[in-house]
Design a protein around this motif. Structure first.
Motif, short mmCIF file in Angstrom:
data_model
loop_
_atom_site.label_atom_id
_atom_site.label_comp_id
_atom_site.label_asym_id
_atom_site.label_seq_id
_atom_site.Cartn_x
_atom_site.Cartn_y
_atom_site.Cartn_z
N THR A 189 4.27 -3.16 -12.42
CA THR A 189 3.97 -4.58 -12.61
C THR A 189 3.90 -4.93 -14.09
O THR A 189 4.43 -5.95 -14.53
CB THR A 189 2.65 -4.96 -11.92
OG1 THR A 189 2.76 -4.72 -10.51
CG2 THR A 189 2.32 -6.43 -12.14
N LEU A 190 3.25 -4.06 -14.87
CA LEU A 190 3.14 -4.30 -16.31
C LEU A 190 4.51 -4.23 -16.98
O LEU A 190 4.84 -5.05 -17.85
CB LEU A 190 2.20 -3.29 -16.95
CG LEU A 190 0.71 -3.46 -16.63
CD1 LEU A 190 -0.11 -2.34 -17.28
CD2 LEU A 190 0.21 -4.82 -17.11
N GLY B 173 3.22 -6.42 -3.84
CA GLY B 173 2.85 -5.49 -4.90
C GLY B 173 4.02 -4.81 -5.58
O GLY B 173 3.87 -4.23 -6.65
N LEU B 174 5.20 -4.88 -4.96
CA LEU B 174 6.39 -4.24 -5.51
C LEU B 174 7.32 -5.22 -6.22
O LEU B 174 8.44 -4.85 -6.57
CB LEU B 174 7.16 -3.52 -4.39
CG LEU B 174 6.42 -2.36 -3.72
CD1 LEU B 174 7.26 -1.76 -2.61
CD2 LEU B 174 6.07 -1.28 -4.75
N ILE B 175 6.87 -6.45 -6.42
CA ILE B 175 7.71 -7.44 -7.10
C ILE B 175 8.08 -6.95 -8.50
O ILE B 175 9.22 -7.10 -8.94
CB ILE B 175 7.00 -8.80 -7.17
CG1 ILE B 175 6.95 -9.44 -5.78
CG2 ILE B 175 7.72 -9.74 -8.15
CD1 ILE B 175 6.19 -10.74 -5.72
N GLY B 176 7.13 -6.35 -9.21
CA GLY B 176 7.41 -5.85 -10.55
C GLY B 176 8.48 -4.78 -10.54
O GLY B 176 9.44 -4.82 -11.32
N ALA B 177 8.34 -3.81 -9.63
CA ALA B 177 9.32 -2.72 -9.54
C ALA B 177 10.69 -3.25 -9.14
O ALA B 177 11.72 -2.87 -9.73
CB ALA B 177 8.83 -1.67 -8.54
N ASN B 178 10.72 -4.12 -8.14
CA ASN B 178 12.00 -4.64 -7.67
C ASN B 178 12.66 -5.54 -8.71
O ASN B 178 13.90 -5.59 -8.81
CB ASN B 178 11.80 -5.39 -6.35
CG ASN B 178 11.69 -4.44 -5.16
OD1 ASN B 178 12.36 -3.42 -5.11
ND2 ASN B 178 10.84 -4.78 -4.21
N GLY C 33 0.78 -1.22 0.00
CA GLY C 33 0.00 0.00 0.00
C GLY C 33 0.82 1.28 0.00
O GLY C 33 0.25 2.37 0.06
N SER C 34 2.14 1.16 -0.07
CA SER C 34 2.99 2.35 -0.03
C SER C 34 2.92 3.13 -1.34
O SER C 34 3.03 4.36 -1.34
CB SER C 34 4.44 1.95 0.26
OG SER C 34 4.56 1.35 1.52
N PHE C 35 2.76 2.42 -2.45
CA PHE C 35 2.65 3.08 -3.74
C PHE C 35 1.18 3.24 -4.12
O PHE C 35 0.36 2.37 -3.80
CB PHE C 35 3.35 2.26 -4.83
CG PHE C 35 4.84 2.47 -4.90
CD1 PHE C 35 5.52 3.23 -3.95
CD2 PHE C 35 5.58 1.91 -5.93
CE1 PHE C 35 6.89 3.43 -4.02
CE2 PHE C 35 6.95 2.09 -6.01
CZ PHE C 35 7.60 2.86 -5.05
N PRO C 36 0.84 4.31 -4.84
CA PRO C 36 -0.53 4.42 -5.36
C PRO C 36 -0.81 3.32 -6.37
O PRO C 36 0.11 2.74 -6.96
CB PRO C 36 -0.54 5.82 -6.01
CG PRO C 36 0.89 6.15 -6.26
CD PRO C 36 1.67 5.48 -5.18
#
Length: 226
Positions: free
Chosen positions: A20-21, A105-110, A9-12
């Motif tokens: 993620t995309l 939720g941050l797997i894509g970014a990381n 929930g840290s990112f909008p």
């Protein structure tokens, strides 16, 4: 090294969807390239070993400024190649998120961050070796460059996305993230030196594992005299 340790929930929502995309697009491209071009057996073995080592050292977190650690993605990129390096980054991030080290939720970014490190390290190593650098300085510099690139990408993703619930204006957030990136750059040098030592050892016992067979063969005398 670079990794977004923020909680769920840290990112909008728009940022989660975007990263993620992009992460899914990167992995899809990597899988396509691997299926089209094939892969050598020893690379798979090296990727497996690299993934295990990366995951293990990844969990040794120093609770400074949101958390810093090593991840060996530069090493994985150098020995297993950039494509498998990206897949290793995905696997390590999935298992790490499952243990609470980084949000799901941050797997894509990381994955984008860590895959960029493997890509930059691999191509920097090949470029420096092509310039006749010795193995240690080439691999240490390449890993440092890769980790530095990941650090800057991490900072950019955080600043672009913003952090939900943060009272910091965007300018102050940029300063805070800049401090974290600078700290990671210091760790990058340490991890780069460690990577250099490992690659130098591999090159001394099995140069083919780090793609140096062709260079060694080229340097050998042909036995033909004028």
């Amino acid at each position: 090294m670079p990794h977004i340790h923020l909680g769920e929930g840290s990112f909008p929502l728009w940022a989660l969807v975007l990263w993620t995309l992009l992460g899914a697009g990167l992995i899809s491209t990597v899988v396509y390239r691997i299926r089209k071009g094939g892969i050598k057996t020893h690379q798979i073995a090296l990727a497996g070993i690299g993934a295990a080592a990366s995951f293990a050292v990844f969990q040794l977190n120093i609770p400074v400024w949101g958390g810093i650690h090593m991840n060996l993605t530069g090493l994985v990129g150098i020995i297993a190649g950039p494509l498998l390096g990206a897949l290793v980054a995905l696997v390590v991030n999935i298992f790490s998120a499952a243990l609470g080290h980084g949000a799901v939720g941050l797997i894509g970014a990381n994955t984008l961050i860590n895959a960029s490190e493997a890509f930059v390290a691999y191509y920097a190593f090949k470029t420096l070796m092509g310039m006749e650098w010795d193995v240690f300085p080439a691999s240490a510099s390449a890993a440092t460059l890769g980790l530095s690139a990941g650090s800057f990408l991490m900072g950019a993703i955080i600043v672009i996305s913003g952090v939900n619930g943060s009272a910091l204006p965007r300018g102050d957030l940029l300063i805070a993230v800049g401090g974290l990136s600078a700290l990671n750059l210091g760790v990058a040098v340490v991890e780069g030196l460690l990577t250099g030592l490992i690659v130098q050892f591999l090159a001394s016992v099995r140069p083919d594992l780090v793609g140096l067979t062709d260079r060694d063969t080229r340097d050998e005398p042909s036995g033909v005299t004028a």
